[in-house]
Design an enzyme around this catalytic site. Structure first.
Site, short mmCIF file in Angstrom:
data_model
loop_
_atom_site.label_atom_id
_atom_site.label_comp_id
_atom_site.label_asym_id
_atom_site.label_seq_id
_atom_site.Cartn_x
_atom_site.Cartn_y
_atom_site.Cartn_z
N GLU A 193 -11.52 -10.48 12.86
CA GLU A 193 -12.62 -9.69 13.45
C GLU A 193 -13.85 -9.70 12.56
OE1 GLU A 193 -11.12 -5.82 14.48
OE2 GLU A 193 -10.39 -6.55 16.41
N GLU B 71 -5.10 -9.18 20.26
CA GLU B 71 -4.65 -7.81 20.02
C GLU B 71 -5.00 -6.93 21.20
OE1 GLU B 71 -6.50 -5.97 16.66
OE2 GLU B 71 -6.26 -7.71 15.37
#
Ligand code: GLA
Ligand code: ZN
Length: 662
Positions: free
Chosen positions: A150, A308
């Site tokens: 991320e 995710e």
């Protein structure tokens, strides 16, 4: 390229075995088998366990986990472990720490405390990546490389001196001369003219508003700088491991979007992203669907990886409600409906300690004897039964244009309304089409628009001449083009296009706006014939367009709020406000009907329908978000229940069907 298991929707998530004693690992693999886990992401935050002190590596535990995964047939998405530096690194080199807009150092103690421009941090990260790739490139469990994690989540923008110097070099490459920089930034204003590159700073906290183009360029710079970092890691991996796919997990959900993923996506061997349901949103599940369509757009229509999501609550909202029965299945299958071929979760086993101990996981604190884990096992079994649709594509005749740069510009300083959010119109149109069973691709303005019957241009505040011409060409060629308020205003330097708004689309729409009339928060303006607008209005005059809606009260009473102009084989529709759902819903219905776009299936409100198809057949996803059972006219084989269905099919309340159509 080594392939991800493709006989099923890949199912798994982040696995952090370093948080647990060795004996738990054996239980982990037993439970992973029960749950149908086919992949795990390893090592995301493991740097301090792999290199506990400078230059001293401890790979033994990871070797053991890799072997364990291989013995149990679980593919590994192996992280480079460079997302967060170990304490010794930031202690020895505090110059790697990021600095905020107010000049405050962001200290270690949480995660991702590193400056995106720091050459020192990059050297250490690349050294670790090199070790990782050299050691594991031929490990049989390795199925994918997961670079960092991320990017930008916590460390962008950074305003430190290293970033200042790097920004100057970036500007020199972009503009060559300070004259060109001065022109682009409009520095004739407020005595901002630069005569030396060295005088340029990041847009740090100032006396009042920073120069908007300076701020916009700083967003571009931040995205480019991290992309450069990603590419450097990727190159190191490729040297050792040319046959394994490389990805990094994007954050395409509406609360982030700090990077220009249209620049990043072409460098991914497969696009992957994370998504969490944000409880505070008015329409959290519509946002989830939008996110899937945006991610698929980034992937160029190809299947993508949901790296995710969560089985239940997250830990980072003010209040973190648990998911209700059915939510996890519905959320997961919404991602698959919109093109995901992998369902990943954060994380495998819920932590006992640390910041994420109250974040849900595949194995909850309660352990395997829990409804949550039983639900996980059921979902894993469903993922196994969906194998036949892996590789299929989502059908969409409607494009919604999305541009991260326009989003940044709208969020910039000194706009007509700080309450104007770039995404609002895009999300509203998408949600109302979703309610009607119409699927949209969310694509960049430079995408090929020729295959769409409808093109929606929501709040495209900055737009290039080429993109504006492509939109007009799409209408000429037969598309229905819907342009909403505050579009076409500026060029990519954020210089306003003169002569009347919406500059770039004025001729196409046959509408000329003399002045902008943003509405106050909560203010409504009535429309003739019923309905109302919020957020925004514009003083529009038609040049040669037909008026569909007019304002009924307020300063713009009698002026057009929505218009339509026939263009070539298609038409150009203009919308100057954000109407209530009924009015906007009716308008988008008219637009898609004019485009000859049919819904994926006839379904009642609250029942989401999407179709994926391939040369092997087609699959209708029926996602029943309502509290009542629903019946549709569709026949085939439901992969969720494993039963043949039809000629009419009932899908129970708060559950889903994926029907291979007869
Ligand atoms: C992000 C991170 C994960 C985890 C989750 C929690 O997506 O990548 O490590 O922190 O948030 O929601
Ligand atoms: Zn910095």
């Amino acid at each position: 390229m080594r392939q991800w298991p493709d006989d099923r929707i890949a199912f798994g998530g982040d696995y952090n075995p370093e948080q647990w004693p060795r004996e738990v690992w054996d239980e982990d693999v037993r439970l992973m088998a029960d749950a149908g886990v086919s992949f795990v992401t390893l090592g995301v935050f493991s740097w301090s366990w792999l290199e506990p002190t400078k230059g001293e590596y401890e790979f033994g535990w990871l070797d053991e986990v890799m072997d364990l995964m291989h013995r149990h047939g679980i593919a590994v998405d192996l992280a480079t472990a460079t997302a967060t530096p170990p304490p010794w690194l930031s202690a020895a080199y505090p110059e790697i720490l990021p600095v905020d807009r107010e000049g405050r150092t962001l200290w270690p103690g949480s995660r991702q405390a590193w400056c995106p421009s720091s050459p020192l941090y990059r050297d250490f990260a690349l050294a670790l990546t090199d070790r990782m790739a050299a050691r594991y490139h031929d490990h049989p469990a390795l199925a994918m490389w997961h670079i960092s994690n991320e990017y930008a989540c916590h460390n962008l923008p950074c305003y430190c001196d290293t970033c200042a110097a790097t920004f100057r070099r970036w500007l020199e490459r972009r503009y060559t001369t300070t004259d060109a920089l001065n022109h682009a930034w409009g520095t004739a204003f407020w005595s901002q003219r630069y005569s030396d590159w060295d005088d340029v700073l990041p847009p740090r906290l100032s006396t009042t508003f920073n120069n908007p183009t300076h701020v916009l360029d700083y967003s571009r710079f931040g995205s480019d700088t991290l992309l450069d970092f990603f590419l450097a890691e990727k190159e190191v991996i490729r040297r050792h491991s040319p046959d394994v796919r490389v990805t990094t997990n994007f954050m395409t959900m509406s609360t982030f979007r700090l990077l220009d993923y249209h620049d990043w996506a072409p460098h991914q061997d497969v696009v992957s992203t994370d998504h969490y349901v944000v409880d505070a949103l008015e329409h959290p599940r519509a946002e989830l669907s939008f996110h899937g369509d945006l991610t698929r757009g980034l992937a160029g229509g190809a299947p993508w990886i949901l790296m995710e999501h969560s089985t239940s609550a997250v830990n980072w909202q003010p209040v973190n409600p648990a998911k209700l029965p059915g939510d996890t299945l519905l959320d997961s299958l919404t991602h698959v409906a919109r093109g995901a071929d992998t369902l990943g979760f954060f994380q495998w086993r819920q932590s006992r300690s640390g910041s994420e101990k109250f974040h849900s996981a595949l194995v909850p604190h309660a352990g395997e004897d829990s409804d949550r884990f039983r639900e996980v096992c059921e979902l894993g079994a469903v993922a196994g039964r969906l194998g036949e649709l892996v590789g299929s594509r989502v059908e969409a005749d409607v494009a919604i244009l999305w541009d991260f740069e326009a989003q940044w510009a709208v969020a910039g300083p000194c706009m007509p309304s700080a309450a104007l959010d770039y995404a609002t119109a895009a999300h509203a149109v998408h949600r109302l089409l979703r309610d009607r069973g119409v699927t949209c691709d969310v694509v960049h303005p430079d995408a090929d628009l020729s295959r769409y019957r409808v093109v929606v241009v929501p709040t495209l505040y900055i737009v290039s001449d080429d993109a504006a011409s492509a939109v007009a060409a799409a209408a000429e060629a037969g598309a229905q083009v819907l342009v909403t308020y505050f579009s076409g205003i500026s060029d990519p330097d954020d210089h306003v296009r003169l002569g009347g708004y919406p500059g770039a689309f004025r001729e196409l729409l046959g509408v000329r706006v003399e002045e902008l009339f943003p509405l106050r928060v909560g203010e409504q303006v009535a429309l003739e014939g019923g309905g109302s607008g919020t957020v925004w209005s514009e003083d529009a005059r038609t040049l040669d367009a037909e008026v569909l809606h007019t304002y009924a009260d307020g300063p713009l009473a009698g002026r057009p709020a929505a218009t339509r102009r026939p263009v070539g084989e298609g038409a150009a529709w203009y919308l100057g406000t954000l109407p209530d759902d009924d009015t906007l819903g009716a308008l988008v219905e008219q637009v898609v009907a004019a485009g000859g776009v049919a819904p994926a299936a006839e379904a009642p409100a609250g029942v989401e329908v999407v179709r994926r198809s391939s040369a092997d057949g087609s699959w209708l996803f029926v996602l029943n978000h309502t509290d009542t059972d629903t019946t549709l006219t569709v026949a085939g084989h439901d992969l969720v229940s494993g039963r043949d269905v039809g000629p009419s099919t009932t899908v129970a309340a708060r559950t889903a069907a994926v029907i291979r159509e007869a």
